[in-house]
Design an enzyme around this catalytic site. Sequence first.
Site, mmCIF file in Angstrom:
data_model
loop_
_atom_site.group_PDB
_atom_site.id
_atom_site.type_symbol
_atom_site.label_atom_id
_atom_site.label_comp_id
_atom_site.label_asym_id
_atom_site.label_seq_id
_atom_site.Cartn_x
_atom_site.Cartn_y
_atom_site.Cartn_z
ATOM 1 N N ASP A 1 0.844 -1.176 0.000
ATOM 2 C CA ASP A 1 0.000 0.000 0.000
ATOM 3 C C ASP A 1 0.890 1.240 0.000
ATOM 4 O OD1 ASP A 1 1.090 0.283 2.520
ATOM 5 O OD2 ASP A 1 -0.809 0.252 3.604
ATOM 6 N N ASP B 1 1.391 4.709 2.410
ATOM 7 C CA ASP B 1 0.984 5.273 3.700
ATOM 8 C C ASP B 1 1.319 6.760 3.748
ATOM 9 O OD1 ASP B 1 0.473 2.589 5.168
ATOM 10 O OD2 ASP B 1 2.508 2.346 4.385
ATOM 11 N N ASP C 1 -3.300 4.322 2.742
ATOM 12 C CA ASP C 1 -3.660 4.641 4.130
ATOM 13 C C ASP C 1 -3.342 6.101 4.416
ATOM 14 O OD1 ASP C 1 -4.382 2.048 4.683
ATOM 15 O OD2 ASP C 1 -2.516 1.522 5.690
HETATM 16 P P1 GTP Z 1 4.221 -2.513 3.000
HETATM 17 O O1 GTP Z 1 3.042 -1.628 3.015
HETATM 18 O O2 GTP Z 1 3.836 -3.943 2.887
HETATM 19 O O3 GTP Z 1 5.235 -2.117 1.985
HETATM 20 O O4 GTP Z 1 4.987 -2.401 4.407
HETATM 21 P P2 GTP Z 1 4.813 -1.291 5.491
HETATM 22 O O5 GTP Z 1 5.959 -1.373 6.401
HETATM 23 O O6 GTP Z 1 4.535 0.027 4.864
HETATM 24 O O7 GTP Z 1 3.550 -1.823 6.291
HETATM 25 P P3 GTP Z 1 2.142 -1.149 6.606
HETATM 26 O O8 GTP Z 1 1.641 -0.320 5.500
HETATM 27 O O9 GTP Z 1 1.259 -2.257 7.050
HETATM 28 O O10 GTP Z 1 2.403 -0.244 7.865
HETATM 29 C C1 GTP Z 1 3.288 0.850 7.839
HETATM 30 C C2 GTP Z 1 3.711 1.152 9.205
HETATM 31 O O11 GTP Z 1 2.613 1.694 9.912
HETATM 32 C C3 GTP Z 1 4.159 -0.085 9.968
HETATM 33 O O12 GTP Z 1 5.284 0.211 10.730
HETATM 34 C C4 GTP Z 1 3.026 -0.388 10.893
HETATM 35 O O13 GTP Z 1 3.486 -0.913 12.118
HETATM 36 C C5 GTP Z 1 2.425 0.966 11.078
HETATM 37 N N1 GTP Z 1 1.005 0.863 11.308
HETATM 38 C C6 GTP Z 1 0.042 0.345 10.539
HETATM 39 N N2 GTP Z 1 -1.142 0.445 11.131
HETATM 40 C C7 GTP Z 1 -0.895 1.037 12.300
HETATM 41 C C8 GTP Z 1 -1.685 1.446 13.379
HETATM 42 O O14 GTP Z 1 -2.879 1.262 13.408
HETATM 43 N N3 GTP Z 1 -1.040 2.058 14.392
HETATM 44 C C9 GTP Z 1 0.295 2.283 14.393
HETATM 45 N N4 GTP Z 1 0.866 2.882 15.414
HETATM 46 N N5 GTP Z 1 1.054 1.920 13.410
HETATM 47 C C10 GTP Z 1 0.465 1.305 12.395
HETATM 48 MN MN MN Z 2 2.722 0.363 3.777
HETATM 49 MN MN MN Z 3 -0.410 0.690 5.586
#
Ligand code: GTP
Ligand code: MN
Ligand code: MN
Length: 437
Positions: free
Chosen positions: A210, A212, A361
């Site tokens: 995704d 973020d 997100d």
């Molecule tokens: P990919 O999206 O798979 O490339 O990996 P990513 O590391 O970006 O994972 P992800 O998008 O799932 O999450 C990004 C970061 O946000 C990670 O470190 C998660 O721990 C953090 N994260 C996701 N959801 C939440 C949440 O609800 N609360 C907090 N504090 N952190 C979150």
């Molecule tokens: Mn991500």
């Molecule tokens: Mn995410």
Amino acid sequence: ALEEDGEDKPKNRRFACQRITPLNHPNQKFTEALEFLEKAAELRMGDNSRSRALAFRKASAALKALPEEIKKPEDVENLYDIRGGAHCKGVILDILENGYSAEVEGIKRSDWYQNMSLFTGIYGCGISTSAKWCQMGLRSLDDVKGSYILNLTRSQLKGIEYYNDLNTPVTKEEAKWIHDAVSQEVAAIQPGSTVVMTGGFLRGKDTGHDVDFLISHPEEGKEKGILGTLLQALTKKGLLDYTDIQNSTVTKTTVQTGMDASRNTMDHYERCFSIFRLPKTAQSHRSDESSERTVAEDSAAMDVVPPASESSPSMDVTPANGTAIPGLSLLEKTNGSTTSPSEIVQKTEDSGRSWVARRVDFVIAPAGQYAFALLGWTGSKMFNRSMRDYTNKVMNMNLSSHGLFDKTNNCSLQAKTEEEIFELLKLDYKPPEERNC
Ligand code: GTP
Ligand code: MN
Ligand code: MN
């Protein structure tokens, strides 16, 4: 002696957040196997599957910090998070001897795994729902679509509709285009706001599941209302397909004590999980389709002007080409030889849309908590977990995406930057590229 080892050698410190963990490292085949087993343990949902999963993940994190390729079992003998784990050592030994893990390959081939990964690949469909569907005898997306008793949620319907799109990794170029589009809207809504692309891309990854975004404003309070207006504006431009908005649940206690955030990975910020409509013309070269492109298609794709420049993104763009992007499951990407769940999907979903679906997100943080939110949303998940664990055990403090609470002195500690947080925790600062555990 082991404790001293930890002090001397940054690669073998007790907590992953004390180690430098780059994105690329020489032990990929070992860490991929261990993380596959982590995933499999989670899917199994047994009594202690969570702790088994975490053990695999910690072992993988330990190997990711090694600068040298493992050549013999003794190379991992003294590593924190591996030395006590007979199972992990067995997997490593197997790969050393045979080049692959028989256990991993066996699970990958199993019907159980194929089914579970197909269903958990549906956005909005978690492990327990997937297990339930398997138990009901459902084996394909068509089975799910054809079942009248399931009462699919809004997100699951989208997850099925865009199965291939959402299982295709988002590229850095796509993420940049979306970042430009979002920044442009936010700048119009509340000048001076910041929009940072966090998550894996900030850690240097080339692809992600995704994109973020952390949105804030240097003046506390001015971030309020941005999200709702932003979502409306993007929807009006035809760039959003689905939104799941979660209102802020921040209270004084959550901020000051860091409570529940230390147990739970969810924080309390206002946020939105969304599905973005990325115009196909915004996709630059994708390696997996480049061989099929013609010169004409190439030039069509080159014409795209990023939204940050004068032209605004609109949906009435000419479809660059009718080529369906072959579904490439994220699982397959990290695990080499597997049959991807999307290969099981017979139907290609290319319906002549001029856009592809991508997960985005959004999270909104006020200035006072910004550094903590940035740290939390930069990840990796394992890095955050280890940093919170370290904070608790070594510093007797609670760290969350909202703040830092000193339990010894019963007070919360402020920080304006990530560097300040590391300093308060007596940790050497690690830039995002070194947090890839
Ligand atoms: P990919 O999206 O798979 O490339 O990996 P990513 O590391 O970006 O994972 P992800 O998008 O799932 O999450 C990004 C970061 O946000 C990670 O470190 C998660 O721990 C953090 N994260 C996701 N959801 C939440 C949440 O609800 N609360 C907090 N504090 N952190 C979150
Ligand atoms: Mn991500
Ligand atoms: Mn995410």
